[in-house]
Write a protein that holds these residues in place. Sequence first.
Motif, PDB file in Angstrom:
ATOM      1  N   ARG A 166      41.581  44.530  33.001  1.00  0.00           N
ATOM      2  CA  ARG A 166      41.747  43.320  34.003  1.00  0.00           C
ATOM      3  C   ARG A 166      42.351  44.061  35.452  1.00  0.00           C
ATOM      4  O   ARG A 166      41.864  43.606  36.619  1.00  0.00           O
ATOM      5  N   GLN A 169      39.621  45.949  37.955  1.00  0.00           N
ATOM      6  CA  GLN A 169      38.602  45.403  38.413  1.00  0.00           C
ATOM      7  C   GLN A 169      38.888  45.429  40.007  1.00  0.00           C
ATOM      8  O   GLN A 169      40.083  45.177  40.470  1.00  0.00           O
ATOM      9  N   SER A 172      41.482  42.969  42.197  1.00  0.00           N
ATOM     10  CA  SER A 172      42.317  42.290  41.268  1.00  0.00           C
ATOM     11  C   SER A 172      43.775  42.213  41.856  1.00  0.00           C
ATOM     12  O   SER A 172      44.458  41.099  41.509  1.00  0.00           O
TER      13      SER A 172
END
Length: 302
Positions: A166, A169, A172
Motif C-alpha cells: 500500500r 503505490q 499514496s
Amino acid sequence: MISFGMGGARRAVAVVAVFALLASGAAMAGAQPWQLNMPPGVTSISQRIHGVHMLALWICVFIGVIVYGAMIYAMFKFRKSRGAVAAKWSHNTMLEAIWTTIPILILIAMAWPATKLLIDMANVENSEMTIKVTGYQWKWRYEYVDYFGKATPVNFISTLDEQSNRVRQTGSGLDPHSVKEGNENVYLLNVDKPLVLPVGVKVRFVITADDVIHSWWVPELGWKQDAIPGIINDNWTRIDTAGTYRGQCAELCGRDHGFMPIVVKAIPKAEFEQWLATQQAASSASKTAQAAPAAALPATQG
C-alpha cells in the motif's frame, strides 16, 4: 613534507579502528546500518564463508601494507631532492624466485579452505527436509516436499506484505518509515507468509522458476541460488539460531523485481512440527471442502 600532527594521527588511528571493527563483523549476525562487511550469518556454511572472506581480506591488507609501505618509504627516503641516485641493475634471480614462490604459497593457502568449502556447499546428501522454491513475477511459492522422509503436502505463495504494498503505490502519501515490525523498519522487506523452517535440521532446497530468471537470496544463510525456468538447482542450509532472516530476489526479473522479498522464520524443532501439523490439517480441510460440492453434483445422463 606532509605533517599530520598529533590530532591528525589520533584521528587516523580512530578511523583505522572503526574500519577494523566493521571489517571483523564478529558481533553482528545480520546487516546493520553503515555496515561495510558481509554478515557472518547463522549457518555453519555462512560462517565458513565469512572466515574465508576474512582470511583473504587480511592477506590483502598485509600485502597492501608491505607494498605501499615500501613504496612510500622509498619515495621519501630516496627522493632526488636528497641526492639519491637510482641503482642500475637488470634483475636479481633470488628476488624473482622469492616473489614468485610467495604468491603461489598464498594462493594455495587461500584456495585450500575455499575449495573444501565449495565442495561442502554442494553436498545435499543426508538432508532431513526438502523445500521446493519456485519464483514468479513477482512472488515465491514454497512447497514442503518432505520432512524426515514423510511427505508433507503443504505449499503456499509468499508475496510482499499488504502494508508495504500500500505504501509503495505512487501517490499514496504514506511514510515508508511507518512500516515496522517491532522497532525494525521492514518496508519492502516483509511478506504475508514467511518460509518457516526448524532450527538444527538440514534442509535441502530445490529451486526453479515459472516465467523468467529469479535468484533466491538470504544473506544470513550464506548463499544465493538462481531460479531458472526449466532447470532445477539445489542447495542446503542448517540454521543454528532461531530468528527471522530477510532477503530479496537478486536477479533483475522485471518491473516489480524490487517488490519480491524473502522472509525465513527459523523456530525450534518442536514448535515447527506443531506448525507443520496445523498447516497440514488446514490443507486437508481445504481439499475436503473443495471436493464436497463436486461430489454433490448429480451424474450427467448419456
